[in-house]
Scaffold this motif. Structure first.
Motif, PDB file in Angstrom:
ATOM      1  N   SER A  19      71.808 -17.226 101.986  1.00 53.50           N
ATOM      2  CA  SER A  19      71.839 -15.814 102.356  1.00 53.50           C
ATOM      3  C   SER A  19      71.328 -14.901 101.246  1.00 53.50           C
ATOM      4  O   SER A  19      71.116 -13.709 101.472  1.00 53.50           O
ATOM      5  CB  SER A  19      73.280 -15.404 102.714  1.00 53.50           C
TER       6      SER A  19
ATOM      7  N   THR B  93      70.833  -5.774  98.612  1.00 55.71           N
ATOM      8  CA  THR B  93      70.451  -6.576  99.778  1.00 55.71           C
ATOM      9  C   THR B  93      71.308  -7.831  99.877  1.00 55.71           C
ATOM     10  O   THR B  93      71.737  -8.242 100.975  1.00 55.71           O
ATOM     11  CB  THR B  93      68.969  -6.966  99.691  1.00 55.71           C
TER      12      THR B  93
ATOM     13  N   SER C 256      73.831  -8.874 102.935  1.00 53.44           N
ATOM     14  CA  SER C 256      73.587 -10.141 103.634  1.00 53.44           C
ATOM     15  C   SER C 256      74.843 -11.003 103.677  1.00 53.44           C
ATOM     16  O   SER C 256      75.155 -11.613 104.704  1.00 53.44           O
ATOM     17  CB  SER C 256      72.443 -10.893 102.957  1.00 53.44           C
TER      18      SER C 256
ATOM     19  N   SER D  12      77.413  -9.573 106.090  1.00 56.55           N
ATOM     20  CA  SER D  12      77.004  -9.732 107.490  1.00 56.55           C
ATOM     21  C   SER D  12      77.374 -11.103 108.047  1.00 56.55           C
ATOM     22  O   SER D  12      77.398 -11.290 109.262  1.00 56.55           O
ATOM     23  CB  SER D  12      75.495  -9.508 107.635  1.00 56.55           C
TER      24      SER D  12
END
Length: 766
Positions: free
Chosen positions: A53, A69, A73, A76
């Motif tokens: 990820s 980022t 990620s 999520s």
């Protein structure tokens, strides 16, 4: 003073801004090359899940943007409560805190639902064993359970969730439910009706106030879906009687403060009654205007009827479908003359484009194999769409008797304008059938029979039946199997193996016995979609077993002439035609059967034939007339009498109710009912919903009139000798098969007839 204060504010703002700029420059990282990545805090999640990820690898440049980022990620994934990134030199440390995992889900206090049903509902929202858990998911689960209870009219249900942490970062979830009482419909009111009475409109509804049978139908439980269906029934009722502008102005559903009573109020406007003044066609009718005109059921001069308009539109659309136009559109545009209460219609037809079926998707056949369903389809994949074949396929699936619901929906294929998918929605019913038969009379007390059959063995569509009777009078073992698709072309094969031993009842001639052992095989060849021809052969051996007392005259004479053991090898041929709308609960259509038996070899030489017809006539949505007639005939060959053990019998369920099973017809000098080769049976039933069940079709009552008898070979058919009865009965589609109970009163009988008022059987029709 004011200027000093403004200068103070300006200096303060400048200091704060400078501080923020210094802090930002202190927090920001200059991009650097990652030498290593470490992960801390994992318990069950695999490290590979983390690394997959991350938007960077060892050796890549690392920056603040990539860090943001990476955090988004990882969050999520739904696996972590917290994620932090720490930089130690040129090494990145990923620190995570995993969410707890659901170890077990338990329910306490649930009586209305099976626990498996509730677990399935929670599984669909993502809450199940082994899945990550958080508070938002628990709240969602609580709302889902409340929705399930609201669908059952249990508005007062209280749900408390207990989360118990256990080892290895897992939790047990306990849903403690206080269900409360079911909210019942206290009142249903229709406001604004002038033409039709409240009772007339209320009889259209499936929803109802509490009654003596609502414990079975549950029709006093409010359901929004059922209310919408009832409103549509009322709308259809008005529209089919000319009230073109009928409308429902408002729907009010009120629940009492204690959440126990529901009041429903419907406000309607009836409007005026309209008469049809004319019909005309417009659009593209494939140069077949005359053929389409023959399908019009709207009649000028008669009252407006929405049903005939819908029937015409449906007939047009289906006729377009026979030419492959799956997307045909037909609109009935009304032109209203309110001054004279007249309406005319313009039928605008647009065939649109031809289409072919890309794929047939099946759902709901959890037990029945796909191939069993697909082999009944006459519409094939990758062929032109044909409405007639699709309807025929639906009817064939319904006649299998494996499903309570069969629905076929058409959906367009995205991006391909000339293709459609057929979505077949099925609801299976139990196909195992326990057959019980019983009768009561003052002479013979209670008699019983027993049998088990499975019409869809292991979901293969094959039939397997085992019938066992261990009574003193009738001992039998019968094993039957039917493969409806013995060949790929739809030729069926049926095999029967049986042994029966019949002994007389007390006072009917002693303790002799008739033992019959045999086997048969037959094949069914479909000639049309509704017509099948059967042929086959078999072997049968009958042994007359003398007892301590003399044999009855009939059997003694037969044994003296042809021996105590007789064999026969019959050839059989038959034909059936079945276009009923349902095999389980037919309301319309006809069933016919012709059967012939020819003993061509062995000791018993005979010829036997029978014809049966059933007709179902719907009077309306609730009432159906069912008619049944059967005629049998037999004759001995080569100078021999018709074999006594091939005789037909009459009396009881399946023939003339109110008389003891198999007791009608000729009797010998020992007063034994021996049956006969000639038979007449006539039945008529008026079937209606059971009082208090509304439009429910699983529980119904019926009144009936029966007539029939059997005759000896040497006797002609004499209608004056027919026995007759009338009565009432109960029909119930029970979990173990169709049950029919009859209370009959013989109205035409003779001295010596054995009557039987109460009879019931599971697994039979007439």
């Amino acid at each position: 003073m004011r200027n000093k204060f403004n200068r103070f504010q300006l200096k303060t703002f400048s200091v704060i801004a400078a501080s923020l700029l210094l802090a930002q420059s202190a927090w920001a990282l200059d991009p650097f090359t990652l030498r290593d990545i470490r992960v801390e805090g994992l318990q069950r999640v695999e490290p590979g899940t983390i690394f997959a990820s991350l938007p960077f690898r060892i050796g890549d440049a690392y920056s603040d943007d990539k860090a943001s980022t990476a955090i988004r990620s990882l969050f999520s994934l739904g696996l972590f409560k917290d994620v932090r990134l720490e930089v130690k030199g040129d090494v990145l440390v990923v620190i995570v805190e995993e969410r707890p995992t659901v170890a077990d889900v338990e329910f306490v206090g649930t009586k209305e639902f099976d626990k498996d049903v509730l677990k399935k509902a929670l599984r669909e929202i993502g809450l199940t064993d082994g899945q990550p858990f958080d508070k938002s998911l628990a709240d969602k689960a609580e709302q889902e359970l409340k929705r399930q209870y609201i669908n059952r009219s249990m508005y007062g249900a209280v749900i408390v969730i207990t989360v118990t942490p256990i080892e290895r970062n897992r939790v047990n979830l306990t849903f403690s439910v206080t269900e409360g009482d079911v909210a019942k419909i206290k009142e249903i009111r229709v406001v604004g009706n002038k033409v039709f009475t409240q009772s007339t409109l209320r009889n259209l509804f499936d929803l109802d106030t509490a009654g003596w049978m609502t414990w079975y139908t549950k029709s006093d439980r409010y359901s929004r879906a059922k209310l919408n269906a009832d409103i549509e029934s009322m709308r259809s009722y008005y529209l089919s009687r000319g009230y073109l502008e009928f409308k429902v102005d408002s729907t009010q559903v009120a629940i009492s403060p204690d959440k126990q009573d529901v009041t429903i109020t419907l406000n309607i406007t009836e409007g005026e009654r309209f008469t049809v003044s004319g019909i005309k066609l417009n659009g593209n009718y494939l140069n077949r205007e005359d053929e389409f005109k023959s399908l019009v059921t709207i009649k000028p001069g008669e009252g407006y009827n929405a049903d005939t308009v819908a029937e015409t539109i449906k007939a047009f659309t289906e006729y377009y479908g026979t030419f492959g136009f799956a997307f045909a559109r037909v609109d009935a545009t009304p032109e209203i003359d309110r001054a004279n209460n007249l309406v005319s219609f313009t039928l605008q037809g647009d065939p649109s484009r031809r289409a072919y079926v890309r794929r047939i998707n099946l759902s709901g056949n959890n037990r029945t194999r796909d191939e069993v369903v697909r082999r009944e389809f006459r519409q094939f994949e990758s062929s032109w769409y044909d409405g007639d074949k699709i309807r025929l396929s639906r009817d064939r699936l319904d006649r299998l008797g494996f499903f309570t619901e069969v629905g076929i929906e058409t959906s367009e294929v995205t991006g391909t304008p000339d293709q459609v998918d057929l979505n077949v929605n099925l609801a299976e019913k139990p196909t195992g059938n326990l057959q019980l038969g019983a009768g009561f009379s003052t002479a013979d007390s209670v008699s019983l029979t027993f049998g088990i059959r499975q019409e869809n063995v292991f979901g293969t569509g094959n039939y397997l039946g085992i019938e066992v009777n261990t009574s003193r009078a009738n001992r039998q073992l019968v094993i039957s199997t039917i493969d409806p698709y013995f060949t790929a072309d739809g030729i069926s094969r049926a095999i029967d193996v049986y042994q029966r031993t019949n002994r007389p009842l007390d006072g009917q001639g002693g303790d002799y016995g008739l033992r019959t052992t045999g086997a048969s095989i037959r094949f069914g060849v479909p000639f049309t979609e509704t017509d099948t021809v059967y042929f086959g052969s078999g072997f049968e051996q009958l042994t007359i077993q003398p007892g301590s007392n003399p044999l009855p005259v009939t059997y003694a004479d037969y044994a003296r002439q042809f021996g105590f053991t007789s064999t026969s090898i019959p050839l059989t041929v038959g034909w059936t035609r079945d276009n009923r709308d349902s095999a389980l609960v037919p309301t319309r259509g006809r069933y016919q059967r012709v059967y012939g038996d020819w003993g061509i070899a062995g000791d018993a030489r005979f010829l036997r034939a029978s014809y049966q017809i059933q007709q179902y006539i719907p009077l309306n949505k609730q009432y159906t007339v069912a008619l049944n007639g059967e005629l049998g005939w037999g004759k001995g060959l080569n100078g021999r009498p018709f074999p006594v053990f091939k005789n037909s019998y009459s009396g009881g369920l399946g023939s003339v109710r109110g008389f003891q099973q198999g007791s009608l017809g000729p009797r010998d000098s020992s007063d034994l009912a021996v049956g006969g080769p000639k038979k007449i049976t006539l039945n008529a039933e008026l079937i209606a919903p059971f009082p208090g069940t509304g439009n429910d079709r699983t529980l119904r009552i019926f009144t009936f009139v029966d007539a029939g008898n059997v005759f000896a070979e040497s006797s002609p058919y004499r209608f004056n000798d027919l026995r007759a009865s009338f009565g009432v009965g109960l029909s119930w589609i029970s979990p173990i098969g169709p049950l029919r109970l009859a209370i009959a009163n013989p109205i035409r009988k003779k001295v010596g007839d054995r009557t039987e008022r109460l009879q019931f059987q599971i697994g039979t029709s007439f």
